[in-house]
Design an enzyme around this catalytic site. Sequence first.
Site, PDB file in Angstrom:
ATOM      1  N   PHE A  73       0.810  -1.222   0.000  1.00 42.78           N
ATOM      2  CA  PHE A  73       0.000   0.000   0.000  1.00 42.78           C
ATOM      3  C   PHE A  73       0.845   1.274   0.000  1.00 42.78           C
ATOM      4  O   PHE A  73       0.283   2.367  -0.104  1.00 42.78           O
ATOM      5  CB  PHE A  73      -0.876   0.054   1.262  1.00 42.78           C
ATOM      6  CG  PHE A  73      -1.935  -0.992   1.349  1.00 42.78           C
ATOM      7  CD1 PHE A  73      -3.098  -0.899   0.615  1.00 42.78           C
ATOM      8  CD2 PHE A  73      -1.785  -2.074   2.206  1.00 42.78           C
ATOM      9  CE1 PHE A  73      -4.094  -1.853   0.717  1.00 42.78           C
ATOM     10  CE2 PHE A  73      -2.770  -3.036   2.322  1.00 42.78           C
ATOM     11  CZ  PHE A  73      -3.931  -2.925   1.569  1.00 42.78           C
ATOM     12  N   ALA A  74       2.165   1.149   0.168  1.00 42.49           N
ATOM     13  CA  ALA A  74       2.992   2.316   0.501  1.00 42.49           C
ATOM     14  C   ALA A  74       3.331   3.156  -0.727  1.00 42.49           C
ATOM     15  O   ALA A  74       4.471   3.183  -1.184  1.00 42.49           O
ATOM     16  CB  ALA A  74       4.265   1.871   1.211  1.00 42.49           C
ATOM     17  N   TYR A 141       0.736  10.287 -11.204  1.00 41.88           N
ATOM     18  CA  TYR A 141       0.319   9.241 -10.272  1.00 41.88           C
ATOM     19  C   TYR A 141      -0.155   8.001 -11.028  1.00 41.88           C
ATOM     20  O   TYR A 141       0.300   6.882 -10.772  1.00 41.88           O
ATOM     21  CB  TYR A 141      -0.789   9.755  -9.355  1.00 41.88           C
ATOM     22  CG  TYR A 141      -1.490   8.665  -8.585  1.00 41.88           C
ATOM     23  CD1 TYR A 141      -0.788   7.850  -7.701  1.00 41.88           C
ATOM     24  CD2 TYR A 141      -2.859   8.425  -8.756  1.00 41.88           C
ATOM     25  CE1 TYR A 141      -1.424   6.837  -6.996  1.00 41.88           C
ATOM     26  CE2 TYR A 141      -3.500   7.419  -8.061  1.00 41.88           C
ATOM     27  CZ  TYR A 141      -2.781   6.626  -7.187  1.00 41.88           C
ATOM     28  OH  TYR A 141      -3.412   5.616  -6.517  1.00 41.88           O
ATOM     29  N   LEU A 190     -12.321  14.131  -0.893  1.00 42.42           N
ATOM     30  CA  LEU A 190     -13.565  14.887  -0.943  1.00 42.42           C
ATOM     31  C   LEU A 190     -14.446  14.696   0.292  1.00 42.42           C
ATOM     32  O   LEU A 190     -14.875  15.673   0.918  1.00 42.42           O
ATOM     33  CB  LEU A 190     -14.354  14.508  -2.204  1.00 42.42           C
ATOM     34  CG  LEU A 190     -15.714  15.188  -2.356  1.00 42.42           C
ATOM     35  CD1 LEU A 190     -15.569  16.685  -2.508  1.00 42.42           C
ATOM     36  CD2 LEU A 190     -16.477  14.582  -3.537  1.00 42.42           C
TER      37      LEU A 190
END
Length: 327
Positions: A73-74, A141, A190
């Site tokens: 997950f890092a 990303y 959000l």
Amino acid sequence: MIAVIGGAGYIGSHTVKYLIQQGRKVVVFDNLSTGHREFVPSHIPFVNGDLANKNDLNQLFKSYPDIDTVIHFAAFAYVGESVQQPSKYYQNNVINTIYLLDSMLDHKVKNIVFSSTCATYGNSVVSPIKEDHPQIPINPYGRTKLMMEQIMEDYSHAYGLNYVALRYFNAAGADIECEIGEWHEPETHLIPLILDVAIGKSEAISVFGSDFDTPDGTCIRDYIHVADLADAHSRAVDYLLVNSDNLKLNLGNGEGYSVLDIIKTVEEVTGKSINKIMSEKRAGDPARLIGSAEKAKQILGWYPQLKLEDIITTSWLWHMKKFGGTK
């Protein structure tokens, strides 16, 4: 044993909790740059280490030789920041992840569940998006995650790495028991930003873009509860332990909600009026991202259980507990 890299972060900590509830052995590896030590239960092995440090990785696998699977997950995951600081993203999300893969192979660990993203698709050509949709990311990303999918494919052919790449749509929500939740500093997501308005922490929510090609002009996303994501990761681990082929799977609800839809639902759940500021679009934001998770349902037997109201309700309960406010 499962090594959860980034297990003190938002999705990682929820996955760790789920794995523990299933009775699995887990070790968490995290540098706490964005994660929270208190999100990891005190009885769970924790290694404060950094992917950029090969010695830290080597020590992880030497100290826990029964690790057979890694969940990774890092990664840095802010689209806007990736546009402004691409070097940061390519260094951590690509180069440091290669260090992780190499260390795994050095210690004969060949199974990895990889946190990928719908951002690898870029602007959707069709909706909902299936796994064979063209992958043309429009921000750094998304490009870093696509690169890692391609690198893992090469590692699979060359070194026998087995992987499941899970392409999330928008992770949201909080732990049903309200022990952990969404906590970023600074916060850019959000739903918690809207909840900041609901508790009086902020005066208004900025809505970035009101002229997208969508029914109400605001961008549309597919929101998936973090508890459902945790379940998918557990199923992906099970798959890797008995299969040698690789998977690339979408994780989403298959339903899209606009920014204004989310604000309306927050108002309904909280009973608070949310002030809005209409702002310019952000660079790299596609108008619509909705995913088809039919493949994950067929192969993993995974079905998302929690809907938008559950996402907002659990988020609200966690937000009040962590940041104050009244019902």
